[in-house]
Write a protein that holds these residues in place. Structure first.
Motif, PDB file in Angstrom:
ATOM      1  N   PHE A  90      35.373  36.079  43.090  1.00 26.74           N
ATOM      2  CA  PHE A  90      35.893  37.279  43.745  1.00 26.74           C
ATOM      3  C   PHE A  90      36.460  36.923  45.109  1.00 26.74           C
ATOM      4  N   THR A  91      35.730  36.093  45.836  1.00 27.49           N
ATOM      5  CA  THR A  91      36.171  35.673  47.170  1.00 27.49           C
ATOM      6  C   THR A  91      37.432  34.809  47.080  1.00 27.49           C
ATOM      7  N   LEU A  92      37.455  33.869  46.143  1.00 28.96           N
ATOM      8  CA  LEU A  92      38.630  32.994  45.995  1.00 28.96           C
ATOM      9  C   LEU A  92      39.865  33.791  45.590  1.00 28.96           C
ATOM     10  N   GLY A  93      39.690  34.780  44.718  1.00 31.99           N
ATOM     11  CA  GLY A  93      40.816  35.612  44.331  1.00 31.99           C
ATOM     12  C   GLY A  93      41.387  36.356  45.520  1.00 31.99           C
ATOM     13  N   ALA A  94      40.502  36.901  46.354  1.00 35.72           N
ATOM     14  CA  ALA A  94      40.954  37.630  47.544  1.00 35.72           C
ATOM     15  C   ALA A  94      41.628  36.694  48.543  1.00 35.72           C
ATOM     16  N   GLN A  95      41.064  35.502  48.724  1.00 32.65           N
ATOM     17  CA  GLN A  95      41.635  34.541  49.674  1.00 32.65           C
ATOM     18  C   GLN A  95      42.984  33.997  49.205  1.00 32.65           C
ATOM     19  N   SER A  96      43.248  34.067  47.907  1.00 32.31           N
ATOM     20  CA  SER A  96      44.527  33.568  47.397  1.00 32.31           C
ATOM     21  C   SER A  96      45.693  34.407  47.894  1.00 32.31           C
ATOM     22  N   VAL A  97      45.415  35.661  48.297  1.00 31.62           N
ATOM     23  CA  VAL A  97      46.468  36.534  48.809  1.00 31.62           C
ATOM     24  C   VAL A  97      46.216  36.942  50.259  1.00 31.62           C
ATOM     25  N   ASN A  98      45.031  36.615  50.771  1.00 31.91           N
ATOM     26  CA  ASN A  98      44.660  37.006  52.128  1.00 31.91           C
ATOM     27  C   ASN A  98      43.642  36.012  52.666  1.00 31.91           C
ATOM     28  N   PRO A  99      44.078  34.970  53.370  1.00 34.30           N
ATOM     29  CA  PRO A  99      43.181  33.910  53.845  1.00 34.30           C
ATOM     30  C   PRO A  99      42.130  34.396  54.854  1.00 34.30           C
ATOM     31  N   LYS A 100      42.278  35.591  55.393  1.00 32.47           N
ATOM     32  CA  LYS A 100      41.333  36.087  56.399  1.00 32.47           C
ATOM     33  C   LYS A 100      40.057  36.676  55.786  1.00 32.47           C
TER      34      LYS A 100
END
Length: 385
Positions: free
Chosen positions: A195-205
């Motif tokens: 879940f975290t990696l998916g979110a970071q793929s579009v938003n590194p913050k």
């Protein structure tokens, strides 16, 4: 007039001769009566084979709207597929403790020849029963131990978690996500990380906060954990628990959330961004079909995902930006044809230590041993089992 016996016989003889002469005169021959054959015995219809009895042990109630509900929907699909060739039954709310062994033994005693245990905590109990009943086949969900008459199966739930993360990373305003987690085993930790990696793929913050409830199904605790995450600044929530309480809490607080295991959109129509769902039906149909055909055999763990139709992200909200939807569809297509890998380096742990080097892709053995948070997940990980 009295006729003597001799005269009577004479008259009778003349009558018989006259009748014979009449027949001869007409050119007719006396035909022998046709032989009458005995009627053929009625054929006995072949006895209809007894239906295969299949039992399911559920960790929660069938109405939990999540994990157990998804399993039970698949059970009904199997019934529809095979009709009167099978007979299914289930026991719900079976605890992950010694009592599970009693329930599973009772299923065997009732004549079930295929038994599904649908949660990680049944593993040791099922092994014991399998050892005592070699003529019965056992299927254990999410486990890693097997026997000659017991095998394991799982769903790549982390793929659904990753796709949900892509949407969460686009929608969040605070850049803080929250996860209500159940039991600290690799399956659940994988989902938090994905879940975290998916979110970071579009938003590194992105950063992710986690609250553990140490249960699969406990709506009050799940709701309290969700509210705690909201109080810590999370504005998009995900869960790895079995009820709709997390989404309902997000709805009341004016935040966003996801359904888990099944489509939960009706429980929080304003909060709902999408549901990461599991479809167990393809595997259950396969397993039951093998039993009916006599081809069932043990083997390596079956782990199906988007590619096999076992995982999907459904009922995506109109509130989700178009570019986020496009990103999810791209990921989904890549998972289907194998061109996209979630677990690919460079990948660092919470402590900054390299877990996968640049260009390196994790295998399933790596995924089964995950007991660490990726970089971006906050808090201390409980002792992983």
């Amino acid at each position: 007039m009295t006729i003597s016996k001799r005269s009577l016989l004479r008259l009778t003889g003349w009558a018989s001769l006259a009748a014979t002469a009449a027949l001869v005169g007409c050119g007719k021959k006396e035909e022998a009566a046709p032989a009458v054959s005995a009627p053929a015995p009625a054929s006995t219809p072949a006895a209809k084979p007894e239906p295969l009895k299949v039992a399911f042990a559920y960790v929660g109630p069938v109405g939990d709207a999540g994990w157990t509900y998804a399993h039970d929907r698949a059970r009904l699909e199997v019934e529809k597929e095979y009709g009167d060739r099978i007979q299914t039954s289930f026991v719900e709310n079976v605890p992950e403790a010694a009592d599970a062994e009693r329930v599973i033994r009772d299923m065997v005693a009732q004549g079930n020849k295929l038994v599904f245990g649908t949660t990680f905590g049944y593993m040791e109990q099922m092994l014991k029963v399998a050892e005592d009943h070699k003529d019965v086949r056992f299927e254990h969900a999410t486990g890693y131990k097997s026997a000659e008459n017991m095998r394991t199966y799982d769903s790549r739930t982390y793929e659904g978690a990753y796709m949900a993360g892509v949407i969460a990373g686009k929608v969040t305003q605070s850049n803080t996500l929250g996860v209500v987690a159940s039991i600290p085993i690799p399956e659940v930790i994988r989902n938090i990380n994905a879940f975290t990696l998916g979110a970071q793929s579009v938003n590194p913050k992105i950063k992710t906060k986690v609250v553990w409830v140490n249960k699969w199904f406990d709506p009050p605790k799940e709701g309290e954990a969700a509210q705690s995450l909201i109080n810590q600044g999370a504005d998009v929530l995900m869960q790895n628990t079995d009820s709709s309480a997390v989404l309902q809490t997000a709805e009341k607080a004016g935040k966003f959330g996801f359904g888990w295991d099944s489509d939960m959109s009706k429980f929080g129509p304003n909060a709902h961004l999408g549901s990461a769902v599991i479809n167990w039906a393809p595997y259950y149909k396969k397993a039951v079909g093998e039993m009916l055909e006599g081809t069932w055999k043990t083997g390596p763990n079956t782990w199906w995902g988007v590619k096999e139709g076992a995982i999907d992200l459904v009922s995506v909200s109109d509130k989700v930006p178009a570019d986020a939807k496009e990103a999810v569809e791209k990921v989904k297509a890549g998972l289907k044809d194998g061109s996209f890998a979630i677990w690919k380096g460079p990948l660092a742990g919470q402590d900054g230590k390299t877990l996968l080097k640049d260009g390196e892709t994790a295998d399933d053995d790596f995924l089964h041993k995950i007991n660490w948070y990726v970089k971006g997940v906050e808090g201390k990980l409980p002792n992983a089992k």
